[in-house]
Write an enzyme that holds these catalytic residues in place. Sequence first.
Site, mmCIF file in Angstrom:
data_model
loop_
_atom_site.group_PDB
_atom_site.id
_atom_site.type_symbol
_atom_site.label_atom_id
_atom_site.label_comp_id
_atom_site.label_asym_id
_atom_site.label_seq_id
_atom_site.Cartn_x
_atom_site.Cartn_y
_atom_site.Cartn_z
ATOM 1 N N THR A 257 0.826 -1.214 0.000
ATOM 2 C CA THR A 257 0.000 0.000 0.000
ATOM 3 C C THR A 257 0.860 1.265 0.000
ATOM 4 O O THR A 257 0.375 2.335 -0.376
ATOM 5 C CB THR A 257 -0.969 0.022 1.196
ATOM 6 O OG1 THR A 257 -0.241 -0.229 2.403
ATOM 7 C CG2 THR A 257 -2.052 -1.028 1.035
ATOM 8 N N ASP A 258 2.118 1.164 0.384
ATOM 9 C CA ASP A 258 3.033 2.306 0.286
ATOM 10 C C ASP A 258 3.299 2.690 -1.161
ATOM 11 O O ASP A 258 3.786 3.797 -1.430
ATOM 12 C CB ASP A 258 4.370 1.989 0.961
ATOM 13 C CG ASP A 258 4.330 2.171 2.464
ATOM 14 O OD1 ASP A 258 3.237 2.370 3.008
ATOM 15 O OD2 ASP A 258 5.402 2.094 3.103
ATOM 16 N N TYR A 259 3.036 1.783 -2.084
ATOM 17 C CA TYR A 259 3.270 2.060 -3.497
ATOM 18 C C TYR A 259 1.986 2.492 -4.205
ATOM 19 O O TYR A 259 2.045 3.153 -5.242
ATOM 20 C CB TYR A 259 3.851 0.824 -4.205
ATOM 21 C CG TYR A 259 4.779 0.004 -3.346
ATOM 22 C CD1 TYR A 259 5.700 0.630 -2.499
ATOM 23 C CD2 TYR A 259 4.739 -1.380 -3.342
ATOM 24 C CE1 TYR A 259 6.540 -0.119 -1.684
ATOM 25 C CE2 TYR A 259 5.579 -2.127 -2.543
ATOM 26 C CZ TYR A 259 6.474 -1.492 -1.702
ATOM 27 O OH TYR A 259 7.296 -2.233 -0.890
#
Length: 811
Positions: free
Chosen positions: A581-583
Site C-alpha cells: 500500500t506504500d506504493y
Amino acid sequence: MLSHLRVLDLSDGGSGLAGQILADLGADVLLIEPSEGVASRRLGPFVDEVPGPNRSLEFWSVHRGKRSVVLDVELQSERARLRGLVAAADVWIDDWQPGRAAQLGLDADSLARLRPELVHVAITAFGERGPKSGWAATDLTVTASSMALWLTGDEDRPPLACSVPQAFLHAGAEAAGAVLVALQERKRSGLGQHIDVSAQTAMMIATQSMVLSHGWNDAQLGRVAGGVKVVGRRLRFIYACADGFVNLTFLFGRPLGLGVARFMEWMYQEGFCDEALKNEDWVRYGVKLLSGGVSDEAHEATMQTIERFTRTKTKAELFAAAFERRLLLVPLSDGHDLHRSKQLAEREFWQPLRHADLEREVVYPGPFAKFSRTPIRYQRPPPLLGQHTEQVSAESREHATAAPIRVETNAAPLQGLRVLDFSWMYAGPAVTRVLADYGATVIRVESGTAPDALRSAQPFKDGKGGSEHSGNYANVNVGKLNLCLNLRVPAAREVALLLVDWADVVTENYSPRGMKGFGLDYETLRARKPDLIMLSSCLTGQTGPERELAGYGTMGAALAGFGLVTGWPDRPPAAPFLAYTDYVAPRYALAALLAALDHRERSGEGQHIDCAQAECSIHNLGASILETGVNGRVSGAQGNACLHYAPSGVYPVAGDDRWIALAAPDQECWLALAEVAGLGWASEERFASPNARLQHREALDRAVAGFTAQHTADWLEETLQARAVPVHRVSLSADLFADPQLAARGHFIHLDHDAVGATPCEGSRVVFSRTPARIERGTATLGQHNALVLGEILGLTDQEISELAIAGALE
C-alpha cells in the site's frame, strides 16, 4: 473541486482509473466509446453472472462517475465530432498503441493546434518512444518488466503477480497526478502539453527501490512468499491463525524491533517461548542475523514458535492485542472482512449507488480521501453504453478554463510551491518526491534522535549499511532540503511553527496522536494559518476505532485485501512484495493534494486531507471487491492465471532461476505462439479454442513451460515480439539497468550524494513534453540544510541558531 474541468477519456482497463480519479474529484469526464462499447464491458465477472455491456464489474471498477458518449473514432465523420469536443476540453487521456493517434490525426501535436490549452495524456505499456514502445504487452508482461514480479512468490515456483492485475492501475493513477501537475503549470503559461505515461516505470514503484540494487552495488533480495529474503535469510510476515492468517511485521532496528519485542513478551507470558527468546535484542537482531550470530535452525525455529502461538488465536483476538500491546500485527482481510469492517463503516467508506436499469443499489469503495472543506461526493454510477451521447451533443461549453495568456516559460510546473514535510518511511515521502521533481521547495524534517527507519533499508551502497548509505531512502528523498529538528524539544516546535507560516502545504503520515503530541495537529495549525493545506496519510485514517493503529505498508496490504489475492490456490497466501500500500497510496494522496491546491487558488480556502493508506488502496482491488458486494463471492489467489484467456503465466527459460512472462490474449497471438513453438499445439483439440485452452490451462502451462525452458529470454523476446505475442523476461535489477527502453526514457539518473558520491536514482515515472521534471539536487544527508533553512529561509540569526543547538532542538 474540479467541476470546472472537462476530460475526454479514451482509455479502458486499469488506465481508466485516471479518469475515474478525476471524476471523483469533480471533473466532467466523458468516456468516448465505440458502438459496441469499450472492451471491459465484455469482461467478467458480471452481475449475477449474466453477461451484458452494462453488467460488467470490470467496467464498473474503473468508469464510475463518467458520462458515456458513443463515437467511433475510426470514422472520419465521427472524428470531426470528437474534434468539436476537444475544442472545449481541458484534458485528453488515451491508452492507444503508439502510432494509432497519428494515423487518426488525433496525436498530441494535431490536437494542440486545435486546442493549445489541452493536456494530452498517452498511457502505454512502455512509453511512446524507445525500442520497446511497439512491443505487445499484457498487464502480466509489464509487471515482469518492472522487477516487481521477480520479488514476489515462493522461491521453488515461478515469480508471482497479484491475481488482480495491477500494472495499468498504477499507470492510471500515475496519469491522474501528472494531469494535475500539468494543469498547475497551465495556470502560468496558458498552455497544455503532452504527458507520456509508461506502465513499466509506474509499476517499478512496487519494488520499493530494489530496482537500484545493481546500480548501488548491493546484493539483490531473494524471493520468498509471505515475507522477504535478505542475504539468504527468510524473514516471514504471514502466519496462520485459528480462522485465517495474520501479518506480523517481523523486522528489526528501531522502531520495528520494539514491536517484535512486545510480541515476544506476550508469547512468553502465555508460555509459548522461553526467557532467552523474550530477552533477545530485537532492535539489533537483524545485524546479528546477517553477521552469522544466529543459526538458520534457530531463526527458523523462532518463526515456527510464532506460528504455534498465532494458531491458538483468532484474527479478531490477535488484532485486538495489536491495540492493547502496540503490536505491528493485522489480519489478512478478504472481501467479506472489508465489507464488514467497523473501521470502514464508521468512516462511511462504502458508498451505495443506484443502478436504475438493474433496479438495485450497488455498494462501491468510497472516497479515496476525506477533505474537510470539499468532500468527494459520487455523482453517478458507471454509465450505460451511450447513455449521455445526446445529452453531450446538445450541450454547449465555452472555453471557461482557457488562460488569458499563452506564454512559453522555463518555470517548473510547481515552482513557488512551499512544502513542509514531516512524513517518513515510504508512502509520505513518495508524494513529496513528485512535488520536488516538478519544482516545489520541499523541506524534509527529520531527527537524529529518531531517524527515518527507511535509512536502514536496502539497497546499501556497496552492500554496507549505514544511515546515509540507503538507496531506498535516497530514492524517495531526492531534491528535498533536509532539516534536523527534534520536535520533542519545545524550541524545535517553535521553529516548526515558523516553517508552517512559510509553507503552503504540510504533509505527515504519523498515526493521529503523533502530530497532536507535537502540538502540530491540523486544528492547531489552521488557527495559525487558515489557508493551510495539510495532508495526513496514516495507515487507517484520522477517525474510526482503528485510527491509532501505527504501522507500515506490509500491514496496510494485509488490511486492504492484497495478501489473500496474491499466491497459489494450493498454498498459504504469498502477499505482494513488502509494503504494497506504500506504493499504491501515494498516487491517490498526490491527486488529492493537487486538487486541494487548485481549490485554494480559486477560493482561498485551505483544508485537511485525510488519506488513509489502506483505505484508498482498496480501489486497486478492482472488480474483485465489487464482486463480493454484488455476487457474494470472495476472490482468492490464482497464481499467474488470467480469468479471460490462456496461456498467461510465468515460465522457465535457460539460466539459473530465470523466467519469462508470456500471454496469448487472442486467437491470433495463440496461433503465432503455436507456430513458433512448432510442437503441433494448433492441431490439438484441447487447445483449439479460447474456452478449450481455459479448460485445459494446467496442461497448456506445462506445454508452454517445456518449450520456453529450451530457449533464452533474449531469443524468446526477439522471436515472439516479432509475431506480436506479448512476452517479457522477468527482470532483475541488472536487467533494468541494461534495459534499452529505460535508457531511452532516461529513467535512471546519477546524482551527487555527500556520503556515498554519485549514485543512481529513479527519475520521474512520466515524461512531460514542455516542462519535464528537473532533478538536479541529490538526496541530502541528515541536517545538511540546517543553515540554509534556518538562516536564509527563516531569517534566524547565528545567535538564535546557536541557542537552538544548545537547547538540543537541532538533534
